[in-house]
Design a protein around this motif. Structure first.
Motif, PDB file in Angstrom:
ATOM      1  N   SER A  52      37.991  38.834  48.279  1.00 27.61           N
ATOM      2  CA  SER A  52      37.572  38.069  49.445  1.00 27.61           C
ATOM      3  C   SER A  52      38.468  36.853  49.646  1.00 27.61           C
ATOM      4  CB  SER A  52      36.122  37.616  49.274  1.00 27.61           C
ATOM      5  OG  SER A  52      36.012  36.751  48.155  1.00 27.61           O
ATOM      6  N   TRP A  53      38.285  36.159  50.754  1.00 26.30           N
ATOM      7  CA  TRP A  53      39.137  35.015  51.052  1.00 26.30           C
ATOM      8  C   TRP A  53      39.032  33.938  49.983  1.00 26.30           C
ATOM      9  CZ3 TRP A  53      37.344  30.049  51.613  1.00 26.30           C
ATOM     10  CH2 TRP A  53      35.949  29.905  51.721  1.00 26.30           C
ATOM     11  N   SER A  54      37.863  33.766  49.413  1.00 23.95           N
ATOM     12  CA  SER A  54      37.645  32.710  48.424  1.00 23.95           C
ATOM     13  C   SER A  54      37.971  33.159  47.016  1.00 23.95           C
ATOM     14  CB  SER A  54      36.198  32.251  48.478  1.00 23.95           C
ATOM     15  OG  SER A  54      35.345  33.309  48.079  1.00 23.95           O
ATOM     16  N   GLY A  55      38.060  34.457  46.805  1.00 20.68           N
ATOM     17  CA  GLY A  55      38.270  34.978  45.461  1.00 20.68           C
ATOM     18  C   GLY A  55      36.979  35.246  44.716  1.00 20.68           C
ATOM     19  N   ASP A  56      35.845  34.935  45.336  1.00 12.34           N
ATOM     20  CA  ASP A  56      34.563  35.090  44.654  1.00 12.34           C
ATOM     21  C   ASP A  56      34.113  36.543  44.542  1.00 12.34           C
ATOM     22  OD1 ASP A  56      32.994  32.029  45.931  1.00 12.34           O
ATOM     23  OD2 ASP A  56      34.448  32.392  44.340  1.00 12.34           O
ATOM     24  N   SER A  57      34.587  37.372  45.445  1.00  6.64           N
ATOM     25  CA  SER A  57      34.185  38.781  45.436  1.00  6.64           C
ATOM     26  C   SER A  57      35.406  39.672  45.272  1.00  6.64           C
ATOM     27  CB  SER A  57      33.475  39.143  46.739  1.00  6.64           C
ATOM     28  OG  SER A  57      32.271  38.421  46.875  1.00  6.64           O
ATOM     29  N   THR A  58      35.270  40.678  44.426  1.00  2.00           N
ATOM     30  CA  THR A  58      36.348  41.633  44.203  1.00  2.00           C
ATOM     31  C   THR A  58      35.789  43.052  44.194  1.00  2.00           C
ATOM     32  OG1 THR A  58      36.129  41.428  41.808  1.00  2.00           O
ATOM     33  CG2 THR A  58      37.770  40.016  42.877  1.00  2.00           C
ATOM     34  N   TYR A  59      36.691  44.008  44.383  1.00  2.00           N
ATOM     35  CA  TYR A  59      36.295  45.424  44.363  1.00  2.00           C
ATOM     36  C   TYR A  59      37.467  46.213  43.800  1.00  2.00           C
ATOM     37  CZ  TYR A  59      34.437  49.892  45.928  1.00  2.00           C
ATOM     38  OH  TYR A  59      33.961  51.175  45.962  1.00  2.00           O
ATOM     39  N   TYR A  60      37.146  47.212  42.967  1.00  2.00           N
ATOM     40  CA  TYR A  60      38.186  47.992  42.313  1.00  2.00           C
ATOM     41  C   TYR A  60      37.950  49.484  42.482  1.00  2.00           C
ATOM     42  CZ  TYR A  60      39.256  43.601  39.966  1.00  2.00           C
ATOM     43  OH  TYR A  60      39.581  42.304  39.707  1.00  2.00           O
ATOM     44  N   ALA A  61      39.035  50.220  42.597  1.00  2.00           N
ATOM     45  CA  ALA A  61      38.932  51.668  42.527  1.00  2.00           C
ATOM     46  C   ALA A  61      38.496  52.049  41.119  1.00  2.00           C
ATOM     47  CB  ALA A  61      40.282  52.298  42.855  1.00  2.00           C
ATOM     48  N   ASP A  62      37.765  53.133  41.017  1.00  2.00           N
ATOM     49  CA  ASP A  62      37.272  53.559  39.702  1.00  2.00           C
ATOM     50  C   ASP A  62      38.407  53.786  38.706  1.00  2.00           C
ATOM     51  OD1 ASP A  62      34.509  55.595  40.970  1.00  2.00           O
ATOM     52  OD2 ASP A  62      34.662  53.453  40.563  1.00  2.00           O
ATOM     53  N   SER A  63      39.540  54.220  39.194  1.00  2.00           N
ATOM     54  CA  SER A  63      40.655  54.559  38.319  1.00  2.00           C
ATOM     55  C   SER A  63      41.260  53.349  37.618  1.00  2.00           C
ATOM     56  CB  SER A  63      41.743  55.284  39.115  1.00  2.00           C
ATOM     57  OG  SER A  63      42.196  54.474  40.185  1.00  2.00           O
ATOM     58  N   VAL A  64      41.006  52.146  38.126  1.00  2.00           N
ATOM     59  CA  VAL A  64      41.608  50.950  37.535  1.00  2.00           C
ATOM     60  C   VAL A  64      40.562  49.956  37.029  1.00  2.00           C
ATOM     61  CG1 VAL A  64      43.578  51.211  39.068  1.00  2.00           C
ATOM     62  CG2 VAL A  64      41.782  49.576  39.662  1.00  2.00           C
ATOM     63  N   LYS A  65      39.312  50.244  37.282  1.00  2.00           N
ATOM     64  CA  LYS A  65      38.249  49.316  36.910  1.00  2.00           C
ATOM     65  C   LYS A  65      38.262  49.066  35.409  1.00  2.00           C
ATOM     66  CE  LYS A  65      34.782  50.030  39.474  1.00  2.00           C
ATOM     67  NZ  LYS A  65      33.567  50.633  40.084  1.00  2.00           N
ATOM     68  N   GLY A  66      38.184  47.799  35.021  1.00  2.00           N
ATOM     69  CA  GLY A  66      38.211  47.426  33.617  1.00  2.00           C
ATOM     70  C   GLY A  66      39.610  47.226  33.057  1.00  2.00           C
ATOM     71  N   ARG A  67      40.642  47.638  33.795  1.00  2.00           N
ATOM     72  CA  ARG A  67      42.025  47.475  33.344  1.00  2.00           C
ATOM     73  C   ARG A  67      42.814  46.523  34.235  1.00  2.00           C
ATOM     74  NH1 ARG A  67      45.401  51.667  33.557  1.00  2.00           N
ATOM     75  NH2 ARG A  67      44.337  52.670  35.311  1.00  2.00           N
ATOM     76  N   PHE A  68      42.529  46.510  35.510  1.00  2.00           N
ATOM     77  CA  PHE A  68      43.251  45.669  36.471  1.00  2.00           C
ATOM     78  C   PHE A  68      42.355  44.523  36.925  1.00  2.00           C
ATOM     79  CE2 PHE A  68      46.347  49.069  38.389  1.00  2.00           C
ATOM     80  CZ  PHE A  68      46.737  49.421  37.097  1.00  2.00           C
ATOM     81  N   THR A  69      42.995  43.390  37.234  1.00  2.00           N
ATOM     82  CA  THR A  69      42.276  42.238  37.767  1.00  2.00           C
ATOM     83  C   THR A  69      43.038  41.666  38.952  1.00  2.00           C
ATOM     84  OG1 THR A  69      41.407  41.683  35.578  1.00  2.00           O
ATOM     85  CG2 THR A  69      41.308  39.968  37.266  1.00  2.00           C
ATOM     86  N   ILE A  70      42.351  41.581  40.079  1.00  2.00           N
ATOM     87  CA  ILE A  70      42.943  40.976  41.267  1.00  2.00           C
ATOM     88  C   ILE A  70      42.492  39.523  41.336  1.00  2.00           C
ATOM     89  CG2 ILE A  70      41.026  41.702  42.752  1.00  2.00           C
ATOM     90  CD1 ILE A  70      43.061  42.070  45.023  1.00  2.00           C
ATOM     91  N   SER A  71      43.415  38.654  41.743  1.00  2.00           N
ATOM     92  CA  SER A  71      43.086  37.235  41.877  1.00  2.00           C
ATOM     93  C   SER A  71      43.983  36.622  42.938  1.00  2.00           C
ATOM     94  CB  SER A  71      43.240  36.508  40.545  1.00  2.00           C
ATOM     95  OG  SER A  71      44.584  36.556  40.091  1.00  2.00           O
ATOM     96  N   ARG A  72      43.675  35.394  43.309  1.00  2.00           N
ATOM     97  CA  ARG A  72      44.482  34.702  44.313  1.00  2.00           C
ATOM     98  C   ARG A  72      44.439  33.206  44.071  1.00  2.00           C
ATOM     99  NH1 ARG A  72      41.941  36.351  49.814  1.00  2.00           N
ATOM    100  NH2 ARG A  72      43.465  34.850  50.660  1.00  2.00           N
ATOM    101  N   VAL A  73      45.503  32.538  44.492  1.00  2.00           N
ATOM    102  CA  VAL A  73      45.564  31.085  44.503  1.00  2.00           C
ATOM    103  C   VAL A  73      45.905  30.682  45.929  1.00  2.00           C
ATOM    104  CG1 VAL A  73      46.652  29.021  43.590  1.00  2.00           C
ATOM    105  CG2 VAL A  73      46.239  30.977  42.080  1.00  2.00           C
ATOM    106  N   ASN A  74      44.902  30.268  46.663  1.00  2.00           N
ATOM    107  CA  ASN A  74      45.128  29.966  48.082  1.00  2.00           C
ATOM    108  C   ASN A  74      46.083  28.789  48.288  1.00  2.00           C
ATOM    109  OD1 ASN A  74      43.526  32.081  48.911  1.00  2.00           O
ATOM    110  ND2 ASN A  74      41.690  30.822  49.197  1.00  2.00           N
TER     111      ASN A  74
END
Length: 126
Positions: A52-74
């Motif tokens: 999300s725009w704030s970084g508070d909400s994320t969503y992952y494909a099942d194939s990468v869940k638990g291994r990948f992390t999305i983040s942002r620095v606005n």
């Protein structure tokens, strides 16, 4: 139009890690949810993760869940994808993307993304 430039791809052994970065310009980055996609040879581009725009909400494909992390620095107009425990099947060109319009919540529909980077190659050897 938002300009997006990915970096950080490369060759890594299975089990290794990489961190991708995506530098954004041309629009107010903090007004947009963002996403990562990937495309392997001969396959369709697939959704990997969204934030999300704030970084508070994320969503992952099942194939990468638990291994990948999305983040942002606005403050830096930058999106990241930390990839751990990489597998050969993660080999692909990775793209960051922003929706065509200002959407703040996580976007999981590929068709809503209209701004794309040029991609960065990730190759995982076995």
């Amino acid at each position: 139009q938002m300009q997006l430039v990915e970096s950080g791809g490369g060759l890594v052994q299975a089990g290794g890690s990489l961190r991708l970065s995506c530098a954004a310009s041309g629009r107010t980055f903090s007004n947009y949810a963002m996403g990562w996609f990937r495309q392997a040879p001969g396959k369709e581009r697939e959704y990997v993760a969204g934030i999300s725009w704030s970084g508070d909400s994320t969503y992952y494909a099942d194939s990468v869940k638990g291994r990948f992390t999305i983040s942002r620095v606005n403050a830096k107009n930058t999106l990241y994808l930390q990839m751990n425990s990489l597998k050969p099947e993660d080999t692909a060109v990775y793209y960051c993307a922003a929706p065509s319009t200002e959407i703040g919540s996580v976007v999981v529909v590929k068709g809503l993304y209209g701004n794309w980077g040029q991609g960065t190659q990730v190759t995982v050897s076995s």
